[in-house]
Design a protein around this motif. Structure first.
Motif, PDB file in Angstrom:
ATOM      1  N   GLY A  13       0.789  -1.241   0.000  1.00  0.00           N
ATOM      2  CA  GLY A  13       0.000   0.000   0.000  1.00  0.00           C
ATOM      3  C   GLY A  13       0.813   1.279   0.000  1.00  0.00           C
ATOM      4  N   SER A  19       1.957   8.340   1.811  1.00  0.00           N
ATOM      5  CA  SER A  19       1.119   7.183   2.148  1.00  0.00           C
ATOM      6  C   SER A  19       1.227   6.831   3.633  1.00  0.00           C
ATOM      7  CB  SER A  19       1.562   5.948   1.352  1.00  0.00           C
ATOM      8  OG  SER A  19       1.353   6.143  -0.024  1.00  0.00           O
ATOM      9  N   ALA A  21       1.125   3.906   4.660  1.00  0.00           N
ATOM     10  CA  ALA A  21       2.033   2.745   4.665  1.00  0.00           C
ATOM     11  C   ALA A  21       3.498   3.183   4.713  1.00  0.00           C
ATOM     12  CB  ALA A  21       1.769   1.867   3.446  1.00  0.00           C
ATOM     13  N   LEU A  44       4.685   3.302 -10.379  1.00  0.00           N
ATOM     14  CA  LEU A  44       4.926   3.637  -8.966  1.00  0.00           C
ATOM     15  C   LEU A  44       6.243   3.037  -8.453  1.00  0.00           C
ATOM     16  CD1 LEU A  44       1.320   3.059  -7.507  1.00  0.00           C
ATOM     17  CD2 LEU A  44       2.432   5.260  -7.928  1.00  0.00           C
ATOM     18  N   CYS A  63       2.212  -6.060  -7.240  1.00  0.00           N
ATOM     19  CA  CYS A  63       0.970  -6.744  -6.854  1.00  0.00           C
ATOM     20  C   CYS A  63      -0.231  -5.812  -6.989  1.00  0.00           C
ATOM     21  CB  CYS A  63       1.049  -7.270  -5.420  1.00  0.00           C
ATOM     22  SG  CYS A  63      -0.436  -8.208  -4.982  1.00  0.00           S
ATOM     23  N   ASP A  64      -1.091  -6.160  -7.924  1.00  0.00           N
ATOM     24  CA  ASP A  64      -2.405  -5.519  -7.993  1.00  0.00           C
ATOM     25  C   ASP A  64      -3.341  -6.467  -7.259  1.00  0.00           C
ATOM     26  OD1 ASP A  64      -5.026  -4.850  -8.683  1.00  0.00           O
ATOM     27  OD2 ASP A  64      -4.403  -4.000 -10.607  1.00  0.00           O
ATOM     28  N   VAL A  92      -4.540  -0.633   1.747  1.00  0.00           N
ATOM     29  CA  VAL A  92      -5.023  -0.518   0.374  1.00  0.00           C
ATOM     30  C   VAL A  92      -6.517  -0.209   0.378  1.00  0.00           C
ATOM     31  CG1 VAL A  92      -5.484  -1.882  -1.692  1.00  0.00           C
ATOM     32  CG2 VAL A  92      -3.309  -2.147  -0.508  1.00  0.00           C
ATOM     33  N   TYR A 146     -11.414   3.319   8.579  1.00  0.00           N
ATOM     34  CA  TYR A 146     -11.808   4.712   8.844  1.00  0.00           C
ATOM     35  C   TYR A 146     -13.176   4.719   9.509  1.00  0.00           C
ATOM     36  CZ  TYR A 146     -12.992   9.618   8.030  1.00  0.00           C
ATOM     37  OH  TYR A 146     -13.377  10.932   8.197  1.00  0.00           O
ATOM     38  N   TYR A 156     -18.336   9.712   1.761  1.00  0.00           N
ATOM     39  CA  TYR A 156     -17.536   8.480   1.897  1.00  0.00           C
ATOM     40  C   TYR A 156     -18.279   7.280   1.293  1.00  0.00           C
ATOM     41  CZ  TYR A 156     -13.672   5.850   3.975  1.00  0.00           C
ATOM     42  OH  TYR A 156     -12.551   5.070   4.169  1.00  0.00           O
ATOM     43  N   LYS A 163     -15.468  -0.391   4.268  1.00  0.00           N
ATOM     44  CA  LYS A 163     -14.689  -0.410   5.520  1.00  0.00           C
ATOM     45  C   LYS A 163     -15.437  -1.197   6.614  1.00  0.00           C
ATOM     46  CE  LYS A 163     -10.985   2.037   4.440  1.00  0.00           C
ATOM     47  NZ  LYS A 163      -9.723   1.353   4.153  1.00  0.00           N
ATOM     48  N   ILE A 192      -5.901  11.926   7.043  1.00  0.00           N
ATOM     49  CA  ILE A 192      -4.536  12.371   6.726  1.00  0.00           C
ATOM     50  C   ILE A 192      -4.515  12.674   5.233  1.00  0.00           C
ATOM     51  CG2 ILE A 192      -2.098  11.698   6.595  1.00  0.00           C
ATOM     52  CD1 ILE A 192      -2.476   9.746   8.799  1.00  0.00           C
ATOM     53  N   LEU A 195      -2.800  10.499  -1.210  1.00  0.00           N
ATOM     54  CA  LEU A 195      -3.347  10.379  -2.578  1.00  0.00           C
ATOM     55  C   LEU A 195      -4.778   9.845  -2.541  1.00  0.00           C
ATOM     56  CD1 LEU A 195      -2.173  10.804  -5.423  1.00  0.00           C
ATOM     57  CD2 LEU A 195      -1.628   8.361  -5.466  1.00  0.00           C
ATOM     58  N   ALA A 196      -5.003   8.772  -1.796  1.00  0.00           N
ATOM     59  CA  ALA A 196      -6.340   8.164  -1.742  1.00  0.00           C
ATOM     60  C   ALA A 196      -7.346   9.164  -1.157  1.00  0.00           C
ATOM     61  CB  ALA A 196      -6.309   6.898  -0.892  1.00  0.00           C
ATOM     62  N   ALA A 197      -6.937   9.883  -0.119  1.00  0.00           N
ATOM     63  CA  ALA A 197      -7.860  10.810   0.547  1.00  0.00           C
ATOM     64  C   ALA A 197      -8.235  11.966  -0.370  1.00  0.00           C
ATOM     65  CB  ALA A 197      -7.229  11.340   1.832  1.00  0.00           C
TER      66      ALA A 197
HETATM   67  N1  LIG Z   1      -5.766   9.110   4.424  1.00  0.00           N
HETATM   68  C1  LIG Z   1      -6.764   8.997   5.284  1.00  0.00           C
HETATM   69  O1  LIG Z   1      -7.367   9.983   5.721  1.00  0.00           O
HETATM   70  C2  LIG Z   1      -7.142   7.632   5.797  1.00  0.00           C
HETATM   71  C3  LIG Z   1      -7.888   7.534   6.992  1.00  0.00           C
HETATM   72  C4  LIG Z   1      -8.245   6.270   7.451  1.00  0.00           C
HETATM   73  C5  LIG Z   1      -7.883   5.145   6.742  1.00  0.00           C
HETATM   74  N2  LIG Z   1      -7.164   5.264   5.585  1.00  0.00           N
HETATM   75  C6  LIG Z   1      -6.809   4.052   4.860  1.00  0.00           C
HETATM   76  O2  LIG Z   1      -5.410   3.902   4.815  1.00  0.00           O
HETATM   77  C7  LIG Z   1      -5.086   3.035   3.730  1.00  0.00           C
HETATM   78  C8  LIG Z   1      -3.955   3.646   2.928  1.00  0.00           C
HETATM   79  O3  LIG Z   1      -4.414   4.808   2.241  1.00  0.00           O
HETATM   80  P1  LIG Z   1      -3.607   6.186   2.212  1.00  0.00           P
HETATM   81  O4  LIG Z   1      -4.503   7.208   2.777  1.00  0.00           O
HETATM   82  O5  LIG Z   1      -2.249   6.000   2.764  1.00  0.00           O
HETATM   83  O6  LIG Z   1      -3.551   6.519   0.662  1.00  0.00           O
HETATM   84  P2  LIG Z   1      -2.491   6.103  -0.475  1.00  0.00           P
HETATM   85  O7  LIG Z   1      -3.113   6.559  -1.763  1.00  0.00           O
HETATM   86  O8  LIG Z   1      -1.156   6.609  -0.184  1.00  0.00           O
HETATM   87  O9  LIG Z   1      -2.501   4.527  -0.393  1.00  0.00           O
HETATM   88  C9  LIG Z   1      -3.495   3.732  -0.974  1.00  0.00           C
HETATM   89  C10 LIG Z   1      -2.761   2.583  -1.597  1.00  0.00           C
HETATM   90  O10 LIG Z   1      -3.694   1.650  -2.140  1.00  0.00           O
HETATM   91  C11 LIG Z   1      -3.053   1.111  -3.267  1.00  0.00           C
HETATM   92  N3  LIG Z   1      -4.029   0.434  -4.139  1.00  0.00           N
HETATM   93  C12 LIG Z   1      -5.203   0.882  -4.626  1.00  0.00           C
HETATM   94  N4  LIG Z   1      -5.745  -0.051  -5.438  1.00  0.00           N
HETATM   95  C13 LIG Z   1      -4.885  -1.106  -5.451  1.00  0.00           C
HETATM   96  C14 LIG Z   1      -4.859  -2.357  -6.122  1.00  0.00           C
HETATM   97  N5  LIG Z   1      -5.831  -2.730  -6.955  1.00  0.00           N
HETATM   98  N6  LIG Z   1      -3.816  -3.184  -5.886  1.00  0.00           N
HETATM   99  C15 LIG Z   1      -2.810  -2.829  -5.049  1.00  0.00           C
HETATM  100  N7  LIG Z   1      -2.758  -1.656  -4.408  1.00  0.00           N
HETATM  101  C16 LIG Z   1      -3.791  -0.806  -4.617  1.00  0.00           C
HETATM  102  C17 LIG Z   1      -2.433   2.321  -3.956  1.00  0.00           C
HETATM  103  O11 LIG Z   1      -1.434   1.945  -4.884  1.00  0.00           O
HETATM  104  C18 LIG Z   1      -1.840   3.029  -2.760  1.00  0.00           C
HETATM  105  O12 LIG Z   1      -0.542   2.580  -2.501  1.00  0.00           O
HETATM  106  C19 LIG Z   1      -6.383   2.842   2.951  1.00  0.00           C
HETATM  107  O13 LIG Z   1      -6.982   1.625   3.352  1.00  0.00           O
HETATM  108  C20 LIG Z   1      -7.225   4.013   3.422  1.00  0.00           C
HETATM  109  O14 LIG Z   1      -8.617   3.776   3.292  1.00  0.00           O
HETATM  110  C21 LIG Z   1      -6.786   6.487   5.111  1.00  0.00           C
END
Ligand SMILES: NC(=O)c1ccc[n+]([C@@H]2O[C@H](COP(=O)([O-])OP(=O)(O)OC[C@H]3O[C@@H](n4cnc5c(N)ncnc54)[C@H](O)[C@@H]3O)[C@@H](O)[C@H]2O)c1
Length: 262
Positions: A13, A19, A21, A44, A63-64, A92, A146, A156, A163, A192, A195-197
């Motif tokens: 992730g 990220s 992660a 990436l 890995c997808d 992820v 979340y 959301y 979730k 936080i 990118l995803a947020a």
């Molecule tokens: N950012 C926030 O506010 C927040 C809050 C609570 C929970 N989260 C959760 O934290 C986790 C990480 O997200 P983040 O906020 O660090 O964003 P991020 O965009 O940095 O990470 C999301 C990751 O998911 C990966 N991903 C998406 N589809 C994929 C696929 N098909 N195969 C493999 N990888 C895939 C992306 O490549 C990316 O690395 C997520 O589960 C997110 O829901 C985020």
């Protein structure tokens, strides 16, 4: 001795330096873990290779998680580096952008719902299933959730449902893996900027609202999550499984924000 000395952690992730992660990988490296990382898409990979220079990491694999074959290949290749795994971090999530704006009743599609649940929830089961033969005694699986799983958060939508499914999955997996002394937990993180947020409509407003209403009067950092992740994946948390732990500066305990009542 460092908290994760001698442990091998697969982290799925990381997209970039922001990220969650990445925050977890930083803390795991600080605490003595050896890391293996994945990237979702070829584009990436260079970013992740650059980040990994700062970490004890010899193994960066594609890995997808929506592809069964990718997951199978991941563990086949990982086996040539490691005979066993102590920690899996699943960070992820994905839903098509149009699912994350406006009222759920209007924007949710069958396809969008399926994708959100497949990538954000089923993938934890798929990774755990594939990793199971390699998991050590006292292994730990960790995912990220979340508060939108428990309460309605604007925009959301289907991701909240995914979730909720993920958190229920944590309980079922914890029950399944408990007899082999492996633990499964989730961290429910506060918002936080990642990118995803950035795909969630009005995310900036959510961040500033959270900062003013959370008991600690701040937003959390990737390091806050990393520190709790390190604890949960360490032997110190040997009695904790099936739980969702909130790392959100306390925001989830609040009913009304204090500054909403004048
Ligand atoms: N950012 C926030 O506010 C927040 C809050 C609570 C929970 N989260 C959760 O934290 C986790 C990480 O997200 P983040 O906020 O660090 O964003 P991020 O965009 O940095 O990470 C999301 C990751 O998911 C990966 N991903 C998406 N589809 C994929 C696929 N098909 N195969 C493999 N990888 C895939 C992306 O490549 C990316 O690395 C997520 O589960 C997110 O829901 C985020």
């Amino acid at each position: 001795m460092a908290l994760l000395e001698g442990k091998r952690a697969l982290i799925v992730g990381i997209a970039n330096q922001y990220s969650i992660a990445t925050g977890i990988a930083n803390v795991f490296a600080r605490e003595g873990a050896e890391l293996a990382l994945t990237y979702q898409q070829e584009r990436l990979k260079p970013k992740i290779e650059r980040l990994a220079k700062d970490w004890p990491c010899q193994c960066i694999l594609p890995c997808d998680v929506s592809q069964d074959d990718d997951i199978k290949q991941l563990f086949t290749k990982l086996k040539s580096h490691w005979s066993s795994i102590d920690i899996i971090v699943h960070a992820v999530a994905f839903a098509p952008m149009q699912e994350l704006a406006d009222d759920m009743v209007d924007v949710t599609t069958r396809e969008g719902f399926k994708i959100a649940h497949d990538i954000s929830s089923y993938s934890l089961i798929a990774l755990t299933k594939a990793a199971k033969p390699m998991l050590t005694d006292n292994a730990s699986v960790l995912t990220l959730s979340y508060l939108g799983s428990q309460r309605v958060m604007p925009n959301y939508n289907a991701m909240g449902l995914a979730k909720a499914s993920l958190e229920a999955g944590v309980k079922y997996l914890a029950s399944n893996l408990g007899p082999m002394n492996a633990r499964v937990n989730a961290i429910s993180a506060g918002p936080i900027k990642t990118l995803a947020a950035s795909g969630i409509k009005q995310f900036r407003s959510i961040l500033s609202y959270n900062q003013t209403m959370a008991p600690l009067r701040r937003n959390i950092t990737q390091e806050d999550v990393g520190n709790t992740a390190a604890f949960l994946c360490s032997n110190l948390a040997s009695g904790i499984t099936g739980q969702t732990i909130y790392v959100d500066a306390g925001a989830s305990i609040m009913g009304l924000a204090p500054n909403e009542i004048q």
